[in-house]
Design a protein around this motif. Structure first.
Motif, PDB file in Angstrom:
ATOM      1  N   ALA A  81       0.832  -1.211   0.000  1.00 57.74           N
ATOM      2  CA  ALA A  81       0.000   0.000   0.000  1.00 57.74           C
ATOM      3  C   ALA A  81       0.862   1.255   0.000  1.00 57.74           C
ATOM      4  CB  ALA A  81      -0.933  -0.009   1.208  1.00 57.74           C
ATOM      5  N   LEU A  84       2.123   1.895  -3.451  1.00 60.07           N
ATOM      6  CA  LEU A  84       1.067   2.440  -4.299  1.00 60.07           C
ATOM      7  C   LEU A  84       0.873   3.937  -4.064  1.00 60.07           C
ATOM      8  CD1 LEU A  84      -1.155   1.984  -6.363  1.00 60.07           C
ATOM      9  CD2 LEU A  84      -2.673   1.326  -4.500  1.00 60.07           C
ATOM     10  N   ARG A  85       1.051   4.373  -2.825  1.00 60.09           N
ATOM     11  CA  ARG A  85       0.880   5.804  -2.519  1.00 60.09           C
ATOM     12  C   ARG A  85       2.048   6.651  -3.008  1.00 60.09           C
ATOM     13  NH1 ARG A  85      -0.888   3.612   2.508  1.00 60.09           N
ATOM     14  NH2 ARG A  85       1.171   4.046   3.405  1.00 60.09           N
ATOM     15  N   ASN A 101       0.600 -10.208  -3.239  1.00 56.44           N
ATOM     16  CA  ASN A 101       0.088  -9.791  -4.543  1.00 56.44           C
ATOM     17  C   ASN A 101      -0.773 -10.834  -5.244  1.00 56.44           C
ATOM     18  OD1 ASN A 101       2.984  -8.217  -4.331  1.00 56.44           O
ATOM     19  ND2 ASN A 101       1.377  -6.979  -5.255  1.00 56.44           N
ATOM     20  N   HIS A 105      -5.666 -11.647  -2.386  1.00 54.47           N
ATOM     21  CA  HIS A 105      -6.887 -11.282  -3.105  1.00 54.47           C
ATOM     22  C   HIS A 105      -7.946 -12.381  -3.078  1.00 54.47           C
ATOM     23  CE1 HIS A 105      -5.195  -7.548  -4.445  1.00 54.47           C
ATOM     24  NE2 HIS A 105      -4.180  -8.149  -5.025  1.00 54.47           N
ATOM     25  N   SER A 113      -6.179  -2.770   0.441  1.00 57.63           N
ATOM     26  CA  SER A 113      -6.526  -1.442  -0.072  1.00 57.63           C
ATOM     27  C   SER A 113      -6.059  -1.243  -1.505  1.00 57.63           C
ATOM     28  CB  SER A 113      -5.894  -0.364   0.818  1.00 57.63           C
ATOM     29  OG  SER A 113      -4.475  -0.494   0.822  1.00 57.63           O
ATOM     30  N   TYR A 114      -5.586  -2.298  -2.140  1.00 56.44           N
ATOM     31  CA  TYR A 114      -5.051  -2.189  -3.499  1.00 56.44           C
ATOM     32  C   TYR A 114      -5.493  -3.393  -4.320  1.00 56.44           C
ATOM     33  CZ  TYR A 114      -1.774  -5.473  -1.375  1.00 56.44           C
ATOM     34  OH  TYR A 114      -1.241  -6.547  -0.701  1.00 56.44           O
ATOM     35  N   ASP A 115      -5.414  -3.242  -5.618  1.00 53.92           N
ATOM     36  CA  ASP A 115      -5.667  -4.326  -6.559  1.00 53.92           C
ATOM     37  C   ASP A 115      -4.361  -4.561  -7.312  1.00 53.92           C
ATOM     38  OD1 ASP A 115      -6.238  -5.583  -9.142  1.00 53.92           O
ATOM     39  OD2 ASP A 115      -8.353  -5.342  -8.640  1.00 53.92           O
ATOM     40  N   SER A 116      -3.782  -5.723  -7.131  1.00 50.24           N
ATOM     41  CA  SER A 116      -2.452  -5.970  -7.689  1.00 50.24           C
ATOM     42  C   SER A 116      -2.405  -5.860  -9.206  1.00 50.24           C
ATOM     43  CB  SER A 116      -1.957  -7.362  -7.269  1.00 50.24           C
ATOM     44  OG  SER A 116      -1.684  -7.399  -5.892  1.00 50.24           O
ATOM     45  N   ASP A 119      -3.530  -1.743 -10.070  1.00 46.59           N
ATOM     46  CA  ASP A 119      -2.767  -0.638  -9.494  1.00 46.59           C
ATOM     47  C   ASP A 119      -1.261  -0.689  -9.753  1.00 46.59           C
ATOM     48  OD1 ASP A 119      -5.121   0.378  -8.438  1.00 46.59           O
ATOM     49  OD2 ASP A 119      -4.910  -0.716  -6.559  1.00 46.59           O
ATOM     50  N   PRO A 261       4.339   1.272  -9.319  1.00 48.23           N
ATOM     51  CA  PRO A 261       2.980   1.805  -9.356  1.00 48.23           C
ATOM     52  C   PRO A 261       2.518   2.086 -10.782  1.00 48.23           C
ATOM     53  CG  PRO A 261       4.293   2.943  -7.698  1.00 48.23           C
ATOM     54  CD  PRO A 261       5.241   2.106  -8.493  1.00 48.23           C
TER      55      PRO A 261
END
Length: 327
Positions: A81, A84-85, A101, A105, A113-116, A119, A261
């Motif tokens: 995460a 990603l930020r 990753n 899921h 909080s992410y979609d591998s 994102d 990212p």
């Protein structure tokens, strides 16, 4: 009037071309400063070793400093995460892997909080290693077929060490489903204490990464009954695969790679991909991984992306079929 306005617009566009070209020429070539690689696990483990090896190889290939930043927690989700930020400018990279990753899921809760796939851009899969089914030397079964027969003859009696949502945990669940085995998982917070209890015969078996068990198998403190990779592993040459032992297509490998990212400029992605492929084609770099049983992949970006997608599908099916939950 319409033709005149189009003509003026065309002139303006032509006039802007030299300015754009000059701006591109003035932009510093990447990487113009040190690059951070987020490793979403604490220092000292296999992921940390992988991250530092990537850092060394990329530094040699791209003539810049690459720094490992360990951000552990939540099975790797905290570090992913954070990556990603970060700005998608090529100065923050991510050590991606099977747990944070792909496996993550498959669980309904908690959702990351992410979609591998959505994102991130997946640059290159570095390596894959088999999980190994090991038992204490006192365990009655001497090979994998005897193991399956013994467990089936003693349903609900054989226990195993389980680190929730790890590749070993999922490999064990996959085997249970494929072979119709009824075994009891004993949860542990980490692989080290679980393996310690197998060595001490507090629990009879577990499935775990090959680099963790190799020295114990060599010393005769554990017996390896099967590897979970599609092919036999060179460091366990006499240990059959699960696939060749009656379960065709069985594959449950632990893997890692390099990702960035989404939005990272394509020239940077291409440069990273080329550096990974070239760097890990060198014998000295390959040997560092192969000496611990890993198979060097060093794939192209498109291949890594497809592989990751297939892994998400595979493990989501195993998780849903087994009704697994993160505890």
């Amino acid at each position: 009037m319409m033709k005149r306005s189009l003509f003026i617009a065309a002139l303006a566009a032509l006039a802007a071309l030299p300015l754009a070209a000059q701006a591109q020429a003035d932009a510093p070539a990447w990487p113009a400063k040190p690059v951070k690689i987020i490793v979403p696990f604490p220092a000292g483990g296999t992921s940390d070793m992988m991250g530092r090896l990537i850092a060394d190889v990329l530094a040699a290939q791209l003539k810049q400093t690459f720094i490992v930043d360990n951000k552990g927690g939540a099975g790797g989700a905290i570090g992913v995460a954070e990556a990603l930020r970060s700005p998608a400018d090529g100065y923050t990279l991510l050590l991606s892997g099977i747990g944070s990753n792909a496996i993550i899921h498959g669980f309904n809760s908690p959702k990351p909080s992410y979609d591998s796939e959505r994102d991130f851009i997946h640059v290159s899969q570095l390596a894959a290693g088999p999980n190994v089914l090991v038992v204490h030397p006192s365990f009655p079964a001497k090979d994998f077929k005897e193991f399956v027969a013994y467990v089936k003859a003693h349903p609900g009696k054989v226990s195993y060490g389980q680190v929730n949502a790890s590749s070993g945990h999922l490999a064990t669940e996959y085997l249970k489903q494929a072979a119709g085995l009824d075994m009891i998982g004993i949860p542990y917070k980490g692989g080290a204490p679980a393996l310690s209890d197998v060595l001490g015969n507090q629990i009879p078996m577990m499935i775990v990464n090959q680099d963790a068990v190799l020295p114990h198998v060599k010393a005769g403190k554990l017996r390896a009954l099967a590897v979970t990779s599609p092919q036999r592993n060179p460091l366990f040459p006499d240990v059959p695969t699960v696939a060749e032992s009656g379960y065709p297509g069985f594959s449950a490998v632990s893997w890692t790679g390099l990702s960035v990212p989404k939005g990272t400029p394509k020239p940077i992605v291409d440069k990273l991909e080329a550096a990974m492929v070239k760097g890990f084609s060198e014998p000295a770099n390959r040997a560092k991984l192969e000496s611990t049983g890993f198979v060097v992949v060093a794939s192209r970006s498109a291949d890594y992306s497809k592989f990751l997608h297939d892994e998400i599908v595979r493990w989501t099916k195993v998780i849903q079929t087994g009704g697994l939950k993160v505890e």
